[in-house]
Write a protein that holds these residues in place. Sequence first.
Motif, PDB file in Angstrom:
ATOM      1  N   ALA A  59       0.829  -1.211   0.000  1.00 45.08           N
ATOM      2  CA  ALA A  59       0.000   0.000   0.000  1.00 45.08           C
ATOM      3  C   ALA A  59       0.862   1.260   0.000  1.00 45.08           C
ATOM      4  O   ALA A  59       0.581   2.222  -0.719  1.00 45.08           O
ATOM      5  CB  ALA A  59      -0.944   0.002   1.199  1.00 45.08           C
ATOM      6  N   SER A  60       1.935   1.260   0.776  1.00 42.22           N
ATOM      7  CA  SER A  60       2.832   2.407   0.836  1.00 42.22           C
ATOM      8  C   SER A  60       3.551   2.609  -0.498  1.00 42.22           C
ATOM      9  O   SER A  60       3.687   3.739  -0.978  1.00 42.22           O
ATOM     10  CB  SER A  60       3.853   2.205   1.961  1.00 42.22           C
ATOM     11  N   LEU A  61       3.988   1.520  -1.103  1.00 45.76           N
ATOM     12  CA  LEU A  61       4.669   1.600  -2.394  1.00 45.76           C
ATOM     13  C   LEU A  61       3.730   2.140  -3.469  1.00 45.76           C
ATOM     14  O   LEU A  61       4.093   3.055  -4.214  1.00 45.76           O
ATOM     15  CB  LEU A  61       5.198   0.221  -2.797  1.00 45.76           C
ATOM     16  N   LEU A  62       2.522   1.593  -3.546  1.00 46.59           N
ATOM     17  CA  LEU A  62       1.565   2.053  -4.552  1.00 46.59           C
ATOM     18  C   LEU A  62       1.201   3.520  -4.355  1.00 46.59           C
ATOM     19  O   LEU A  62       1.102   4.286  -5.316  1.00 46.59           O
ATOM     20  CB  LEU A  62       0.310   1.184  -4.540  1.00 46.59           C
ATOM     21  N   LYS A  63       1.037   3.928  -3.109  1.00 43.05           N
ATOM     22  CA  LYS A  63       0.710   5.330  -2.823  1.00 43.05           C
ATOM     23  C   LYS A  63       1.848   6.242  -3.261  1.00 43.05           C
ATOM     24  O   LYS A  63       1.627   7.277  -3.891  1.00 43.05           O
ATOM     25  CB  LYS A  63       0.430   5.513  -1.333  1.00 43.05           C
ATOM     26  N   CYS A  64       3.068   5.853  -2.963  1.00 38.74           N
ATOM     27  CA  CYS A  64       4.234   6.643  -3.352  1.00 38.74           C
ATOM     28  C   CYS A  64       4.321   6.777  -4.863  1.00 38.74           C
ATOM     29  O   CYS A  64       4.652   7.846  -5.384  1.00 38.74           O
ATOM     30  CB  CYS A  64       5.498   5.984  -2.816  1.00 38.74           C
ATOM     31  N   LEU A  65       4.013   5.706  -5.571  1.00 37.15           N
ATOM     32  CA  LEU A  65       4.092   5.719  -7.028  1.00 37.15           C
ATOM     33  C   LEU A  65       2.879   6.381  -7.672  1.00 37.15           C
ATOM     34  O   LEU A  65       2.857   6.603  -8.876  1.00 37.15           O
ATOM     35  CB  LEU A  65       4.243   4.282  -7.557  1.00 37.15           C
ATOM     36  N   GLY A  66       1.873   6.687  -6.854  1.00 37.46           N
ATOM     37  CA  GLY A  66       0.672   7.345  -7.354  1.00 37.46           C
ATOM     38  C   GLY A  66      -0.154   6.469  -8.271  1.00 37.46           C
ATOM     39  O   GLY A  66      -0.802   6.959  -9.181  1.00 37.46           O
ATOM     40  N   ILE A  67      -0.140   5.168  -8.005  1.00 37.70           N
ATOM     41  CA  ILE A  67      -0.847   4.242  -8.887  1.00 37.70           C
ATOM     42  C   ILE A  67      -1.836   3.358  -8.138  1.00 37.70           C
ATOM     43  O   ILE A  67      -2.132   2.257  -8.571  1.00 37.70           O
ATOM     44  CB  ILE A  67       0.126   3.346  -9.670  1.00 37.70           C
ATOM     45  N   GLU A  68      -2.350   3.835  -7.041  1.00 37.34           N
ATOM     46  CA  GLU A  68      -3.267   3.010  -6.247  1.00 37.34           C
ATOM     47  C   GLU A  68      -4.400   2.453  -7.091  1.00 37.34           C
ATOM     48  O   GLU A  68      -4.847   1.342  -6.886  1.00 37.34           O
ATOM     49  CB  GLU A  68      -3.839   3.810  -5.078  1.00 37.34           C
ATOM     50  N   ASN A  69      -4.864   3.222  -8.072  1.00 40.74           N
ATOM     51  CA  ASN A  69      -5.989   2.775  -8.882  1.00 40.74           C
ATOM     52  C   ASN A  69      -5.619   2.488 -10.335  1.00 40.74           C
ATOM     53  O   ASN A  69      -6.481   2.199 -11.135  1.00 40.74           O
ATOM     54  CB  ASN A  69      -7.108   3.828  -8.843  1.00 40.74           C
TER      55      ASN A  69
END
Length: 75
Positions: A59-69
Amino acid sequence: MARKAWTAEELRAQGLTVPARVAFEAAGIGETHGYRLAKSGELPFEVLKIGRKYRVPVASLLKCLGIENETKVTA
Protein backbone atom coordinates in the motif's frame (compact mmCIF):
# COMPACT_ATOMS: atom_id res chain seq x y z
CA MET A 1 19.43 -6.70 -17.44
CA ALA A 2 16.05 -5.13 -18.19
CA ARG A 3 13.85 -4.14 -15.30
CA LYS A 4 10.41 -5.65 -14.94
CA ALA A 5 7.43 -3.33 -15.33
CA TRP A 6 5.25 -4.35 -12.41
CA THR A 7 1.49 -3.90 -12.55
CA ALA A 8 -0.40 -2.80 -9.47
CA GLU A 9 -2.24 -6.13 -9.67
CA GLU A 10 1.03 -8.08 -9.62
CA LEU A 11 2.29 -6.10 -6.63
CA ARG A 12 -0.95 -6.61 -4.72
CA ALA A 13 -0.83 -10.36 -5.50
CA GLN A 14 2.46 -10.56 -3.57
CA GLY A 15 0.62 -10.02 -0.28
CA LEU A 16 0.78 -7.18 2.19
CA THR A 17 4.51 -6.62 1.73
CA VAL A 18 7.11 -7.21 -0.95
CA PRO A 19 10.85 -7.75 -0.66
CA ALA A 20 12.76 -4.48 -0.86
CA ARG A 21 14.37 -5.48 -4.17
CA VAL A 22 10.89 -5.79 -5.76
CA ALA A 23 9.95 -2.34 -4.47
CA PHE A 24 13.19 -0.87 -5.80
CA GLU A 25 12.57 -2.42 -9.20
CA ALA A 26 8.98 -1.14 -9.33
CA ALA A 27 10.16 2.35 -8.32
CA GLY A 28 13.07 2.41 -10.77
CA ILE A 29 15.70 2.51 -8.01
CA GLY A 30 18.89 0.48 -8.34
CA GLU A 31 19.28 -2.24 -5.73
CA THR A 32 22.54 -1.00 -4.18
CA HIS A 33 21.30 2.59 -4.01
CA GLY A 34 17.92 1.39 -2.70
CA TYR A 35 19.47 -0.48 0.22
CA ARG A 36 21.64 2.55 0.99
CA LEU A 37 18.52 4.74 1.08
CA ALA A 38 16.63 2.16 3.17
CA LYS A 39 19.41 2.08 5.78
CA SER A 40 19.43 5.87 6.02
CA GLY A 41 15.62 6.16 6.11
CA GLU A 42 15.51 8.24 2.91
CA LEU A 43 13.20 6.16 0.70
CA PRO A 44 9.92 7.84 -0.30
CA PHE A 45 7.93 4.81 0.90
CA GLU A 46 7.71 2.90 4.15
CA VAL A 47 10.32 0.20 4.79
CA LEU A 48 10.12 -2.45 7.48
CA LYS A 49 13.31 -4.06 8.76
CA ILE A 50 12.59 -7.60 9.89
CA GLY A 51 15.75 -9.17 11.21
CA ARG A 52 18.30 -8.53 8.47
CA LYS A 53 15.70 -8.25 5.70
CA TYR A 54 13.84 -5.23 4.40
CA ARG A 55 10.16 -5.47 3.36
CA VAL A 56 7.95 -2.78 1.87
CA PRO A 57 4.19 -2.54 2.46
CA VAL A 58 2.49 -2.74 -0.93
CA ALA A 59 0.00 0.00 0.00
CA SER A 60 2.83 2.41 0.84
CA LEU A 61 4.67 1.60 -2.39
CA LEU A 62 1.56 2.05 -4.55
CA LYS A 63 0.71 5.33 -2.82
CA CYS A 64 4.23 6.64 -3.35
CA LEU A 65 4.09 5.72 -7.03
CA GLY A 66 0.67 7.34 -7.35
CA ILE A 67 -0.85 4.24 -8.89
CA GLU A 68 -3.27 3.01 -6.25
CA ASN A 69 -5.99 2.77 -8.88
CA GLU A 70 -3.89 2.28 -12.02
CA THR A 71 -2.84 -1.04 -13.49
CA LYS A 72 0.75 -0.56 -14.70
CA VAL A 73 3.89 0.60 -12.88
CA THR A 74 6.39 2.05 -15.32
CA ALA A 75 9.87 2.78 -14.10
